[in-house]
Motif scaffolding. Structure first.
Motif: not given
Length: 234
Positions: A125-130, A132-137, A174-183, A185-189
């Motif tokens: 999920m962290s790789l996906y967040g980094y 992906t071109d999709t805005d996860l806001t 599990v769902i929340v923290f899996t999603g937050l991992t991607a979100y 990561t993208q926010k840090i980027k």
């Protein structure tokens, strides 16, 4: 100081990769501190008595952890890099004390296996967040509301001691923290991009706050998965 100037690199991609390496490095430092502290604590009669001999001590530790998270998150721009790092290490140490309880409930083998599963899910999920071109806001808003509901449910179930509620809390967690991992990561980027554009933020501070956010995502995902994969001691 811009991201490019700070690392003396020629491309934004190289600077961003360096930022993320720093984030993951500090996250690993935090995990190592917590893991060693938790393992050492459970093998220390003195620490076990200090933590669990007083019914209020675990709440004191939790409040200190919460205070440190707020202090780092809210004061990151005002404090020095060294102060931010020290507070992060202190948080990791205290979190290790509270995590020691899992060694009293679950077998070491199941803890290791569950952490491996959590790490694999986190990595994907962290790789996906980094990348992906999709805005996860939009994810952030939904996940934040779900997280608030999750916390309320956990507090309520602390008094009810309901197994079905605990199971559903773990599923949603599990769902929340899996999603937050991607979100996250993208926010840090994006924070790195803003720093490069505005030249105001310090790369080392972003690494610390990023490490804290991803640390919390992984640890909480791990704890939620223990409900399903953790083998309890007999």
């Amino acid at each position: 100081m811009t991201l490019k100037n700070y690392y003396n690199v020629n491309t934004r991609e190289e600077g961003m990769n360096t930022l993320m390496r720093s984030v993951y490095m500090w996250m690993m430092v935090g995990l190592l501190v917590s893991g060693v502290t938790a393992y050492a604590s459970v093998h220390s009669a003195v620490l076990m008595n200090m933590i669990y001999g007083n019914p209020y001590m675990i709440w004191v530790l939790f409040i200190i952890e919460l205070g440190l998270v707020i202090a780092i998150s809210a004061g990151i721009n005002k404090m020095s890099v060294d102060t931010a790092r020290i507070l992060f290490i202190l948080f990791s140490f205290i979190d290790g004390l509270t995590l020691s309880s899992i060694f009293l409930v679950y077998t070491s083998t199941s803890i290791a296996e569950t952490f491996f599963i959590a790490s694999a899910m986190f990595g994907v999920m962290s790789l996906y967040g980094y990348f992906t071109d999709t805005d996860l806001t939009s994810w952030g808003k939904l996940l934040f509301m779900a997280l608030i509901g999750l916390i309320i449910a956990m507090i309520v179930n602390f008094f009810l001691k309901s197994s079905p509620i605990e199971w559903w809390v773990s599923v949603i967690g599990v769902i929340v923290f899996t999603g937050l991992t991607a979100y996250d990561t993208q926010k840090i980027k994006q924070m790195g991009d803003e720093m490069e554009a505005e030249g105001e933020r310090n790369i080392s501070k972003i690494a610390v706050i990023g490490a804290l956010e991803l640390y919390l995502d992984l640890i909480n995902l791990f704890l939620m998965l223990l409900e399903f994969f953790g083998g309890q001691k007999r």
